[in-house]
Write a protein that holds these residues in place. Structure first.
Motif, PDB file in Angstrom:
ATOM      1  N   ILE A 278      68.153  58.958  34.428  1.00  0.00           N
ATOM      2  CA  ILE A 278      68.010  58.731  32.995  1.00  0.00           C
ATOM      3  C   ILE A 278      69.130  57.803  32.518  1.00  0.00           C
ATOM      4  CG2 ILE A 278      67.928  59.805  30.715  1.00  0.00           C
ATOM      5  CD1 ILE A 278      65.574  60.520  32.595  1.00  0.00           C
ATOM      6  N   GLY A 279      68.751  56.696  31.910  1.00  0.00           N
ATOM      7  CA  GLY A 279      69.727  55.711  31.445  1.00  0.00           C
ATOM      8  C   GLY A 279      70.586  55.225  32.591  1.00  0.00           C
ATOM      9  N   GLU A 280      71.895  55.308  32.419  1.00  0.00           N
ATOM     10  CA  GLU A 280      72.822  54.886  33.459  1.00  0.00           C
ATOM     11  C   GLU A 280      73.261  56.045  34.348  1.00  0.00           C
ATOM     12  OE1 GLU A 280      76.026  52.786  31.644  1.00  0.00           O
ATOM     13  OE2 GLU A 280      74.742  51.206  30.811  1.00  0.00           O
ATOM     14  N   GLY A 281      72.627  57.210  34.133  1.00  0.00           N
ATOM     15  CA  GLY A 281      72.896  58.339  35.000  1.00  0.00           C
ATOM     16  C   GLY A 281      74.241  59.000  34.794  1.00  0.00           C
ATOM     17  N   GLY A 282      74.760  58.938  33.571  1.00  0.00           N
ATOM     18  CA  GLY A 282      76.065  59.533  33.298  1.00  0.00           C
ATOM     19  C   GLY A 282      76.148  60.091  31.895  1.00  0.00           C
ATOM     20  N   PHE A 283      77.375  60.307  31.446  1.00  0.00           N
ATOM     21  CA  PHE A 283      77.637  60.812  30.099  1.00  0.00           C
ATOM     22  C   PHE A 283      77.494  59.644  29.135  1.00  0.00           C
ATOM     23  CE2 PHE A 283      80.148  64.719  28.600  1.00  0.00           C
ATOM     24  CZ  PHE A 283      79.630  64.658  27.333  1.00  0.00           C
ATOM     25  N   GLY A 284      76.375  59.564  28.428  1.00  0.00           N
ATOM     26  CA  GLY A 284      76.093  58.433  27.559  1.00  0.00           C
ATOM     27  C   GLY A 284      76.961  58.392  26.315  1.00  0.00           C
ATOM     28  N   LYS A 285      77.033  57.220  25.701  1.00  0.00           N
ATOM     29  CA  LYS A 285      77.888  57.018  24.518  1.00  0.00           C
ATOM     30  C   LYS A 285      77.463  57.896  23.349  1.00  0.00           C
ATOM     31  CE  LYS A 285      79.229  52.232  25.556  1.00  0.00           C
ATOM     32  NZ  LYS A 285      79.183  50.815  25.088  1.00  0.00           N
ATOM     33  N   MET A 286      76.166  57.964  23.084  1.00  0.00           N
ATOM     34  CA  MET A 286      75.697  58.775  21.970  1.00  0.00           C
ATOM     35  C   MET A 286      75.920  60.261  22.243  1.00  0.00           C
ATOM     36  SD  MET A 286      74.360  58.934  18.926  1.00  0.00           S
ATOM     37  CE  MET A 286      73.380  57.463  18.554  1.00  0.00           C
TER      38      MET A 286
END
Length: 305
Positions: A278-286
Motif C-alpha cells: 500500500i503506497g510506499e509500504g511505510g508510515f505515510g505522511k498523513m
C-alpha cells in the motif's frame, strides 16, 4: 513474537498486579471466576478498554457511554452508576500504584447461571464485574514497521442479528477472521460488510488515504470505535477532508496510505493488504500527521482531566 496492533512492550510489573472481581482485589494468579459465569458459558457480556495516561483515564465519558449503550442493547441492567464504576476502576488502579502507561480492561457479564444455558432467567447472581489493569505500551518497533492485512471471507454481520457496533464478549467470528489472516501469513484481518464493501478489521477500525482525503466506512457495519471517532474529529478540526463512505478493495489496493485505529495502539500504519504493498509500504505522511494530532487530543484531554 506476535506482531500486530496489540503487541505490547514486556513489563515484569504485570506479574504481580492486583485484579478486581466484583470490587474485591486478588493477586493475578489467584483471580478466578465461576465456570457457571454467563460470559464463559455463552459469551453473554459486554466490555470496555481504557488507557490511563499521566494520571487521567482518557476519554472516560465516551467509553462509559458506549459501555452503558452495550449493556442496554443486550438487556443487561447495571446495578451501579457510572460514578460508582469509575470509583471501582480508581480503587484497583490506586491499589496497584499506577499512574501512567496502563491499559484497563472492564468486563461485565450477566452473572452466574444455575445451570449451563442461554436463558437469562436462569441467572442467579450478578452481574459480574472484572477489571484488569496492566502496564501496557504499544511496541514502537511494531508501530513503525506497520502491519499487514488479509481480507477474510468472514463478513461483518448485519445489525439485525449481531450489530457490529456492540462491544460484546461474542467475538468468535472475529477470531475466525484473524485465524484466516494468520494462516495466510498476515498480521490481522480486514473484513468486508454484507454488501462487499470494506468495513473494519477483526479488532481495529480501518482507514485509507486517497488523493489527500481520509476515507473510512459508513459506520453501519463496523465497530463503534472511540479512537475512530477521535480521528474523524481531529480531521474535522484541522480541515482535513474525511469521508465516511462505501468503498471496495478496488479503492484499497490503489490507496496512498492505510492505517488502523484502536484504544491500545492509537494509529498503526498498514503496509500490505492481500500481499499488495500500500503506497510506499511505510508510515505515510498523513498517517503520521493524524497520529500526532490524535496524541495532542489525548494531551488536551489529560490537561482538562
Amino acid at each position: 513474537m506476535v506482531h500486530g496492533t496489540h503487541n505490547a512492550q514486556d513489563d515484569s510489573r504485570n506479574d504481580s498486579i492486583l485484579i478486581s472481581i466484583n470490587d474485591e482485589l486478588f493477586k493475578r494468579n489467584e483471580a478466578k471466576i465461576s465456570v457457571f459465569d454467563s460470559g464463559y458459558l455463552v459469551g453473554d457480556g459486554v466490555w470496555e478498554a481504557l488507557r490511563l495516561h499521566n494520571g487521567v483515564l482518557v476519554f472516560l465519558e465516551d467509553h462509559f457511554k458506549r459501555l452503558w449503550q452495550s449493556a442496554k442493547t443486550v438487556g443487561m441492567s447495571l446495578p451501579f452508576t457510572k460514578e460508582e464504576l469509575t470509583n471501582r476502576v480508581w480503587k484497583i488502579i490506586n491499589a496497584n500504584n499506577m499512574t501512567d502507561g496502563v491499559h484497563v480492561r472492564i468486563m461485565i457479564t450477566r452473572g452466574i447461571k444455575k445451570t449451563p444455558s442461554q436463558d437469562p432467567r436462569l441467572t442467579i447472581l450478578g452481574p459480574n464485574v472484572v477489571i484488569i489493569p496492566e502496564y501496557k505500551k504499544a511496541s514502537k518497533d511494531s508501530k513503525e514497521k506497520g502491519i499487514s492485512l488479509f481480507t477474510s471471507t468472514i463478513r461483518r454481520g448485519s445489525p439485525d442479528y449481531l450489530d457490529p457496533r456492540l462491544n460484546c464478549h461474542s467475538k468468535l467470528h472475529e477470531v475466525q477472521a484473524l485465524i484466516q489472516a494468520i494462516e495466510a501469513g498476515a498480521d490481522e484481518a480486514l473484513m468486508l460488510d454484507v454488501n462487499g464493501f470494506v468495513s473494519t478489521c477483526n479488532a481495529t477500525n480501518f482507514f485509507i488515504v486517497k488523493d489527500g482525503e481520509v476515507w473510512t466506512s459508513t459506520g453501519k457495519y463496523c465497530m463503534n470505535g472511540i479512537t475512530r471517532a477521535k480521528v474523524i474529529e481531529v480531521c474535522s478540526s484541522n480541515n482535513i477532508p474525511c469521508k465516511e463512505k462505501d468503498f471496495s478493495l478496488f479503492d484499497v489496493y490503489g490507496a496512498d496510505e492505510a492505517f488502523v485505529t484502536g484504544t491500545f495502539g492509537g494509529l498503526t500504519p498498514v503496509t500490505k493488504i492481500d500481499g499488495r504493498t500500500i503506497g510506499e509500504g511505510g508510515f505515510g505522511k498523513m498517517t503520521r500527521k493524524l497520529s500526532h494530532l490524535y496524541e495532542e487530543l489525548i494531551e488536551t484531554n489529560v490537561k482538562h482531566g
